[in-house]
Scaffold this motif. Sequence first.
Motif, mmCIF file in Angstrom:
data_model
loop_
_atom_site.group_PDB
_atom_site.id
_atom_site.type_symbol
_atom_site.label_atom_id
_atom_site.label_comp_id
_atom_site.label_asym_id
_atom_site.label_seq_id
_atom_site.Cartn_x
_atom_site.Cartn_y
_atom_site.Cartn_z
ATOM 1 N N PHE A 264 43.671 25.008 6.318
ATOM 2 C CA PHE A 264 42.943 25.910 6.640
ATOM 3 C C PHE A 264 41.336 25.163 6.802
ATOM 4 C CE2 PHE A 264 39.078 28.435 4.830
ATOM 5 C CZ PHE A 264 39.186 29.401 5.795
ATOM 6 N N ILE A 265 41.276 24.004 6.127
ATOM 7 C CA ILE A 265 39.981 23.402 6.054
ATOM 8 C C ILE A 265 39.960 22.774 7.462
ATOM 9 C CG2 ILE A 265 38.557 21.467 5.123
ATOM 10 C CD1 ILE A 265 39.528 22.599 2.319
ATOM 11 N N ALA A 266 41.103 22.177 7.845
ATOM 12 C CA ALA A 266 40.845 21.100 9.082
ATOM 13 C C ALA A 266 41.015 22.293 10.254
ATOM 14 C CB ALA A 266 42.523 20.589 9.277
ATOM 15 N N THR A 267 41.426 23.425 10.101
ATOM 16 C CA THR A 267 41.255 24.469 11.239
ATOM 17 C C THR A 267 39.723 24.733 11.440
ATOM 18 O OG1 THR A 267 43.424 25.150 10.903
ATOM 19 C CG2 THR A 267 41.851 26.738 12.186
ATOM 20 N N VAL A 268 38.971 24.989 10.674
ATOM 21 C CA VAL A 268 37.776 25.355 10.333
ATOM 22 C C VAL A 268 36.964 24.447 10.988
ATOM 23 C CG1 VAL A 268 35.717 26.066 8.904
ATOM 24 C CG2 VAL A 268 38.007 26.926 8.492
ATOM 25 N N TRP A 269 37.082 22.940 10.525
ATOM 26 C CA TRP A 269 36.378 21.929 11.089
ATOM 27 C C TRP A 269 36.526 21.692 12.479
ATOM 28 C CZ3 TRP A 269 38.102 17.144 12.901
ATOM 29 C CH2 TRP A 269 36.995 16.153 13.020
ATOM 30 N N LEU A 270 38.010 21.783 12.888
ATOM 31 C CA LEU A 270 38.194 21.514 14.479
ATOM 32 C C LEU A 270 37.515 22.558 15.130
ATOM 33 C CD1 LEU A 270 41.726 20.208 14.224
ATOM 34 C CD2 LEU A 270 39.866 18.977 14.766
ATOM 35 N N ALA A 271 37.545 23.867 14.728
ATOM 36 C CA ALA A 271 36.817 25.073 15.451
ATOM 37 C C ALA A 271 35.426 24.695 15.485
ATOM 38 C CB ALA A 271 37.292 26.162 14.685
ATOM 39 N N MET B 156 33.902 21.716 15.788
ATOM 40 C CA MET B 156 34.110 20.607 16.635
ATOM 41 C C MET B 156 34.166 21.290 18.327
ATOM 42 S SD MET B 156 33.191 18.060 15.235
ATOM 43 C CE MET B 156 32.327 18.564 13.940
ATOM 44 N N VAL B 157 35.293 21.905 18.297
ATOM 45 C CA VAL B 157 35.275 22.749 19.738
ATOM 46 C C VAL B 157 34.183 23.344 20.207
ATOM 47 C CG1 VAL B 157 36.781 24.398 21.046
ATOM 48 C CG2 VAL B 157 37.945 22.489 19.719
ATOM 49 N N GLY B 158 33.740 24.246 19.067
ATOM 50 C CA GLY B 158 32.362 25.079 19.453
ATOM 51 C C GLY B 158 31.242 24.231 19.817
ATOM 52 N N ARG B 159 31.025 23.153 19.169
ATOM 53 C CA ARG B 159 29.976 22.148 19.239
ATOM 54 C C ARG B 159 29.972 21.409 20.653
ATOM 55 N NH1 ARG B 159 29.026 19.210 13.626
ATOM 56 N NH2 ARG B 159 27.994 21.292 12.477
ATOM 57 N N SER B 160 31.156 21.038 20.868
ATOM 58 C CA SER B 160 31.457 20.418 22.430
ATOM 59 C C SER B 160 31.235 21.316 23.400
ATOM 60 C CB SER B 160 32.735 19.752 22.635
ATOM 61 O OG SER B 160 33.903 20.749 22.517
ATOM 62 N N ARG B 161 31.512 22.827 23.155
ATOM 63 C CA ARG B 161 31.252 23.552 24.437
ATOM 64 C C ARG B 161 29.899 23.886 24.637
ATOM 65 N NH1 ARG B 161 36.133 27.898 24.244
ATOM 66 N NH2 ARG B 161 37.731 26.714 24.800
ATOM 67 N N THR B 162 29.204 23.926 23.473
ATOM 68 C CA THR B 162 27.566 24.274 23.596
ATOM 69 C C THR B 162 27.037 23.063 24.171
ATOM 70 O OG1 THR B 162 27.330 23.896 21.400
ATOM 71 C CG2 THR B 162 27.695 26.168 21.931
ATOM 72 N N SER B 163 27.180 21.738 23.844
ATOM 73 C CA SER B 163 26.578 20.776 24.307
ATOM 74 C C SER B 163 26.674 20.688 25.870
ATOM 75 C CB SER B 163 27.122 19.479 23.682
ATOM 76 O OG SER B 163 28.309 19.102 23.884
ATOM 77 N N ARG B 164 27.895 21.080 26.518
ATOM 78 C CA ARG B 164 27.975 20.960 27.976
ATOM 79 C C ARG B 164 27.714 21.996 28.554
ATOM 80 N NH1 ARG B 164 33.839 20.359 28.703
ATOM 81 N NH2 ARG B 164 34.249 20.925 26.398
ATOM 82 N N ARG B 165 27.131 23.009 27.945
ATOM 83 C CA ARG B 165 26.976 24.324 28.526
ATOM 84 C C ARG B 165 25.670 23.960 29.580
ATOM 85 N NH1 ARG B 165 26.212 29.019 24.882
ATOM 86 N NH2 ARG B 165 28.550 28.507 24.715
ATOM 87 N N GLU B 166 25.662 24.489 30.867
ATOM 88 C CA GLU B 166 24.710 24.434 31.810
ATOM 89 C C GLU B 166 23.626 25.397 31.647
ATOM 90 O OE1 GLU B 166 26.262 23.685 35.390
ATOM 91 O OE2 GLU B 166 27.355 21.835 34.813
ATOM 92 N N GLU B 167 22.663 25.390 32.274
ATOM 93 C CA GLU B 167 21.768 26.517 32.402
ATOM 94 C C GLU B 167 22.306 27.652 33.196
ATOM 95 O OE1 GLU B 167 18.645 26.906 30.738
ATOM 96 O OE2 GLU B 167 19.108 24.869 29.905
ATOM 97 N N PRO B 168 22.221 29.105 32.929
ATOM 98 C CA PRO B 168 22.509 30.093 33.582
ATOM 99 C C PRO B 168 22.132 30.079 35.053
ATOM 100 C CG PRO B 168 21.348 31.000 32.087
ATOM 101 C CD PRO B 168 21.332 29.406 31.759
#
Length: 97
Positions: free
Chosen positions: A70-77, A79-91
Amino acid sequence: MILIDVGLAALGAVFVMVVVRVVRGPTAADRLVASDLGFFVFISMTALVGARVGSEWVFDIVLVAALVGFIATVWLARMVGRSRTSRREEPWEPRSE
């Protein structure tokens, strides 16, 4: 005992499908979710084997593994959320003429 055997067979089939998704997953997020599911399927299979054998210490291991999973799932989620927001371009905005 028959229900435990049926449960093990069903979880084995699910585990095969999880492995296929990990190998063929189109994105890293799909592979991540499939590997997480595979971990919990493995924990479930371990619990069923412990029930079949009648071993009490297996359930302590299953409990600790579930908490770690459970802890690993929360941590990986996160990390995936951060990587998606860092690559997000301007609308995209239409040009005003």
